[in-house]
Write a protein that holds these residues in place. Structure first.
Motif, short mmCIF file in Angstrom:
data_model
loop_
_atom_site.label_atom_id
_atom_site.label_comp_id
_atom_site.label_asym_id
_atom_site.label_seq_id
_atom_site.Cartn_x
_atom_site.Cartn_y
_atom_site.Cartn_z
N PRO A 166 0.82 -1.22 0.00
CA PRO A 166 0.00 0.00 0.00
C PRO A 166 0.85 1.26 0.00
N LYS A 167 0.28 2.34 -0.52
CA LYS A 167 0.97 3.63 -0.56
C LYS A 167 1.37 4.05 0.84
N GLY A 168 2.63 4.49 0.97
CA GLY A 168 3.15 4.90 2.26
C GLY A 168 3.75 3.77 3.07
N ALA A 169 3.53 2.52 2.61
CA ALA A 169 4.09 1.37 3.34
C ALA A 169 4.64 0.34 2.35
N LYS A 170 5.10 0.83 1.21
CA LYS A 170 5.62 -0.09 0.19
C LYS A 170 6.94 -0.72 0.65
N THR A 171 7.11 -1.96 0.28
CA THR A 171 8.34 -2.69 0.60
C THR A 171 9.03 -3.13 -0.68
N ARG A 172 10.25 -3.62 -0.52
CA ARG A 172 11.07 -4.01 -1.67
C ARG A 172 10.90 -5.49 -1.98
N THR A 173 10.53 -5.77 -3.22
CA THR A 173 10.49 -7.14 -3.71
C THR A 173 11.60 -7.29 -4.74
N TRP A 174 12.53 -8.20 -4.46
CA TRP A 174 13.73 -8.33 -5.28
C TRP A 174 13.60 -9.48 -6.28
N PHE A 175 14.20 -9.27 -7.44
CA PHE A 175 14.22 -10.28 -8.50
C PHE A 175 15.66 -10.52 -8.94
N SER A 214 10.68 -7.22 3.96
CA SER A 214 10.01 -6.20 4.77
C SER A 214 10.76 -4.87 4.71
N GLU A 215 11.78 -4.78 3.86
CA GLU A 215 12.55 -3.55 3.72
C GLU A 215 11.66 -2.43 3.18
N PRO A 216 11.69 -1.25 3.81
CA PRO A 216 10.93 -0.12 3.25
C PRO A 216 11.44 0.22 1.86
N TRP A 217 10.53 0.57 0.96
CA TRP A 217 10.93 0.94 -0.40
C TRP A 217 11.84 2.15 -0.38
#
Length: 215
Positions: free
Chosen positions: A108-117, A198-201
């Motif tokens: 969600p906006k304001g709580a985006k996390t990092r998804t790695w590829f 769970s890393e913040p974007w």
């Protein structure tokens, strides 16, 4: 859109992977953001060389103040349009962007996390790119984008144009039609590995991945 990537720490490993005879240590940080240094491999006089460049072509938008910082255009949506087509037609302006992974924002906006590829069984892999010398930042580069495959699609509808090892020469030396074919193809989903975190974007104000541009 790719606004965050990780680059290899070891210049020697990059040189070995890409066949660079004289590796140089890059000033690129392990995490690379638009407008910051990154590493590229290009051809010069028939040989591959490594070079540190700024990630993103400088762009001044209409209405910007003369002393304001240009916006980094870090992704290439279409090689046949705008400022890209003239460079893409000439192999000397193509480059390989070494990566160990790329990230997309998820949540969600304001709580985006990092998804790695990353690419399965490839500690280092290549993103197809273009480069040039700019008045503002010196040598700069940007990476070509394509439609996401089934592995990346749940997170974003676009992904970097990734190259297999045996395709490096074709990107660097091939025809304009070869370059366009790479941007149109779908990279095999079974070769992509995903890691949700769970890393913040956005971690720092000084390096916000969300401030980048796609043209």
């Amino acid at each position: 859109m790719c606004n965050l990537s990780t680059v290899p720490k070891s210049a020697a490993e990059v040189a070995a992977h890409f066949g660079v005879a004289n590796p140089i240590q890059s000033n690129a940080p392990e995490e690379s953001y638009p407008g910051t240094p990154g590493m590229v491999v290009r051809e010069q006089e028939g040989a591959r060389v490594m070079q540190s460049m700024t990630w993103g072509f400088p762009l001044r938008l209409q209405g910007m103040k003369p002393d304001s910082k240009p916006k980094p255009v870090n992704n290439i949506a279409d090689l046949t349009k705008g400022m890209w087509i003239g460079l893409a037609r000439k192999p000397q302006w193509r480059c390989l962007i070494p990566l160990t992974g790329f990230a997309e924002a998820e949540g969600p906006k304001g709580a985006k996390t990092r998804t790695w590829f990353s690419v399965k069984d490839e500690p280092i892999f290549a993103w197809a790119g273009l480069w040039r010398v700019s008045d503002e930042w010196g040598p700069v580069y940007s990476g070509a984008m394509t439609d996401a495959n089934e592995a990346v699609g749940p997170v974003h509808n676009r992904m970097p144009v990734l190259l297999h090892r045996d395709e490096y020469d074709q990107w660097l030396r091939g025809s304009f039609e070869d370059a366009l074919a790479f941007q149109k193809r779908i990279f095999p989903a079974e070769l992509i590995e995903m890691e949700r975190t769970s890393e913040p974007w956005v971690k720092k104000k000084s390096a916000e991945p969300e401030g980048a541009t796609l043209l």
